[in-house]
Design a protein around this motif. Structure first.
Motif, PDB file in Angstrom:
ATOM      1  N   GLU A 163       0.821  -1.215   0.000  1.00  0.00           N
ATOM      2  CA  GLU A 163       0.000   0.000   0.000  1.00  0.00           C
ATOM      3  C   GLU A 163       0.853   1.262   0.000  1.00  0.00           C
ATOM      4  N   SER A 164       1.982   1.252   0.698  1.00  0.00           N
ATOM      5  CA  SER A 164       2.822   2.457   0.730  1.00  0.00           C
ATOM      6  C   SER A 164       3.454   2.714  -0.635  1.00  0.00           C
ATOM      7  N   ALA A 165       3.886   1.652  -1.308  1.00  0.00           N
ATOM      8  CA  ALA A 165       4.443   1.826  -2.653  1.00  0.00           C
ATOM      9  C   ALA A 165       3.359   2.305  -3.612  1.00  0.00           C
ATOM     10  N   TYR A 166       2.176   1.734  -3.476  1.00  0.00           N
ATOM     11  CA  TYR A 166       1.052   2.130  -4.325  1.00  0.00           C
ATOM     12  C   TYR A 166       0.681   3.591  -4.072  1.00  0.00           C
ATOM     13  N   LEU A 204       2.622   5.958  -3.011  1.00  0.00           N
ATOM     14  CA  LEU A 204       3.671   6.806  -3.576  1.00  0.00           C
ATOM     15  C   LEU A 204       3.473   6.986  -5.086  1.00  0.00           C
ATOM     16  N   ILE A 205       3.164   5.909  -5.772  1.00  0.00           N
ATOM     17  CA  ILE A 205       2.949   5.987  -7.220  1.00  0.00           C
ATOM     18  C   ILE A 205       1.708   6.820  -7.528  1.00  0.00           C
ATOM     19  N   ILE A 206       0.638   6.590  -6.786  1.00  0.00           N
ATOM     20  CA  ILE A 206      -0.600   7.344  -7.024  1.00  0.00           C
ATOM     21  C   ILE A 206      -0.406   8.827  -6.736  1.00  0.00           C
ATOM     22  N   THR A 207       0.343   9.152  -5.698  1.00  0.00           N
ATOM     23  CA  THR A 207       0.616  10.559  -5.385  1.00  0.00           C
ATOM     24  C   THR A 207       1.390  11.221  -6.510  1.00  0.00           C
TER      25      THR A 207
END
Length: 143
Positions: free
Chosen positions: A55-58, A60-63
């Motif tokens: 979720e944290s990687a996701y 970061l990408i979404i941000t």
């Protein structure tokens, strides 16, 4: 406004900056594929600290994608309002020319200048839409 070519307008490649993003896009994808292959083939013994929180990687990408989208939308809005401003200036100068013609020319010449001014606005609109034909309804009242 014409909405017949909406799909064609949105997905046209003419005038896009694709040449500037092809190389970075390819490099990012190549690095992603290489990292994924390395992680799947060589990093199964868990001696490497792989991110366990997807979720944290996701997030970061979404941000990042969100910021890129906002900047692109801001640029599109700026272009839209700049073009509206330019079109408003064109209409204002056309009205000014028609008013000046009515004041300084005789009636027959003023009518011709006013008709040509209206035709110029319609022709410019059709040119900007890449349409080489002008419907008779758009010329109603001019001739």
């Amino acid at each position: 406004p014409s909405s017949a070519g909406w799909f064609r307008t949105v997905f046209t490649m003419r005038g896009r900056a694709l040449s500037g993003i092809v190389l970075p896009f390819t490099v990012i994808n190549a690095v992603s594929v290489a990292w994924t292959c390395a992680a799947q083939l060589y990093l199964h013994d868990n001696k490497w600290d792989l991110p366990s929180n997807i979720e944290s990687a996701y997030a970061l990408i979404i941000t990042t994608l969100g910021f890129l989208l906002v900047f692109r939308l801001n640029r599109a809005a700026k272009r839209y309002w700049d073009s509206r401003e330019k079109w408003g200036k064109l209409v204002e100068l056309g009205r000014l020319m028609a008013c000046s013609a009515c004041v300084h020319l005789d009636r027959e010449q003023a009518d011709a200048v006013c008709a040509l001014t209206c035709l110029f606005a319609v022709a410019t609109k059709q040119l900007l839409r890449s349409d080489s034909t002008i419907d008779v309804e758009q010329l109603a009242g001019i001739f």
